[in-house]
Design an enzyme around this catalytic site. Sequence first.
Site, mmCIF file in Angstrom:
data_model
loop_
_atom_site.group_PDB
_atom_site.id
_atom_site.type_symbol
_atom_site.label_atom_id
_atom_site.label_comp_id
_atom_site.label_asym_id
_atom_site.label_seq_id
_atom_site.Cartn_x
_atom_site.Cartn_y
_atom_site.Cartn_z
ATOM 1 N N GLU A 1 0.874 51.323 -1.756
ATOM 2 C CA GLU A 1 1.788 51.892 -1.910
ATOM 3 C C GLU A 1 1.975 52.935 -3.292
ATOM 4 O OE1 GLU A 1 4.830 52.872 -0.140
ATOM 5 O OE2 GLU A 1 3.456 52.531 1.501
ATOM 6 N N CYS B 1 5.922 66.905 10.393
ATOM 7 C CA CYS B 1 6.942 67.453 9.740
ATOM 8 C C CYS B 1 6.711 67.797 8.314
ATOM 9 C CB CYS B 1 8.389 66.639 9.656
ATOM 10 S SG CYS B 1 9.789 67.447 9.297
ATOM 11 N N CYS C 1 6.951 71.590 14.884
ATOM 12 C CA CYS C 1 7.866 71.378 15.482
ATOM 13 C C CYS C 1 7.918 71.141 17.098
ATOM 14 C CB CYS C 1 9.275 72.252 15.338
ATOM 15 S SG CYS C 1 9.668 72.192 13.502
ATOM 16 N N CYS D 1 6.668 67.695 17.929
ATOM 17 C CA CYS D 1 7.398 66.655 17.380
ATOM 18 C C CYS D 1 8.227 65.976 18.073
ATOM 19 C CB CYS D 1 8.161 67.199 15.984
ATOM 20 S SG CYS D 1 9.310 66.220 15.096
ATOM 21 N N CYS E 1 16.654 67.462 16.585
ATOM 22 C CA CYS E 1 16.522 67.927 15.035
ATOM 23 C C CYS E 1 17.453 69.066 15.050
ATOM 24 C CB CYS E 1 15.070 68.344 14.790
ATOM 25 S SG CYS E 1 14.939 68.864 13.064
HETATM 26 S S1 SF4 Z 1 11.315 69.196 14.895
HETATM 27 FE FE1 SF4 Z 1 12.658 68.523 12.826
HETATM 28 S S2 SF4 Z 1 11.618 66.634 12.393
HETATM 29 FE FE2 SF4 Z 1 10.251 67.684 13.825
HETATM 30 S S3 SF4 Z 1 8.807 68.664 12.456
HETATM 31 FE FE3 SF4 Z 1 10.398 70.022 13.169
HETATM 32 S S4 SF4 Z 1 11.895 70.147 11.358
HETATM 33 FE FE4 SF4 Z 1 10.471 68.379 11.221
#
Ligand code: SF4
Length: 355
Positions: free
Chosen positions: A41, A196, A203, A206, A212
């Site tokens: 970390e 992201c 997206c 995602c 989102c």
């Molecule tokens: S959907 Fe939302 S959380 Fe997912 S990659 Fe796109 S901006 Fe990021």
Amino acid sequence: MIKSDLDNQFSKPLLQWFDLYGRKDLPWQLPREPYRVWVSEIMLQQTQVQTVIPYFNRFMEHFPTVTELAEASEDQVLSLWSGLGYYSRARNLHHTAKIIKDDYQSLFPTELKSLIDLPGIGPSTAAAILSQAFNQPTAILDGNVKRVLSRFFLIKGWPEQAQVKKTLWDLAQSCMPDLRCDDYTQAIMDLGATCCTNKNPDCLNCPLQSNCLAFENKEQHLYPTKKLKKVVPLHHQQLLVLYNDQGHIYLEKRPPTGLWGGLWCLPSIDKEDCPLDFLKLRYALQGNNPKKLIDFKHKFSHFHLEINALSIKIDKLNNQIAESTGQWFAKEQLTSLGLAKPTSVILSKFDADYR
Ligand code: SF4
């Protein structure tokens, strides 16, 4: 939003995604125990995973336990950190290892407050240790998490601004599930690092896409809100390679705090000073005329430094130089010292030109 809705919309799909695509073979996950999580970390602050991996592996070879790190010399620690930058992280790591050895019998504290009290461990690092090594439901808030949350919940404002940060901390904790806290923490970091991403978030692949708000509004590029840009000041420094007949090089140890704190550096003088006159005054040296070696710019987070390096062959040493803050080193000794990056760059150039 009630907790079960949040679990369904956030942590559950994220963990399912992690099971398929998350990173499970990083060196600090094998095994995922507090010392390794902590070192990783600290190394990962301001630094990419791929850069950190070889440093982490070397560090673990030399200091496999917190006790061995505590018993190392500062120079040993700094030499293994050379090139990673932000050297106060290494000094704090060393200092904290000594505290854990002496005050906690080399066992990591398992309470947030005790961890945050240790040098160099902030709330997010402490939470990462507790969630990843002890499976406690303590949320992290690093840069990746700030980006994911500010997009998912459409949080306006620069994330480092106090009120915005508090909102993000509250959301981070609300999204934390009660189970699989270790995997969840890695999952949200991985999502921010691989899906992201800052530019061109993926997206369509995602797991959080269906809820989102940034995706729904096609405003991913607007979040997180950027800080207003400041002009970065430019400073100048002249660094000197003083060498003698045997090819030994003179280095000075920096004070423990400040620029390159605790590292061995080349002597520096103001650009306006005439090097030879200055050196004669400072060290009463017999020297030859300086030769231009290399000019380059080094970037720090708050300023840029324009460096001009000169080399000067010293004919004769006297007592005064030995009494100052520096020492003469043979070439083979240099690899075991903690050197600032610009010092290494200059010495490589010197090596190529003169040896
Ligand atoms: S959907 Fe939302 S959380 Fe997912 S990659 Fe796109 S901006 Fe990021």
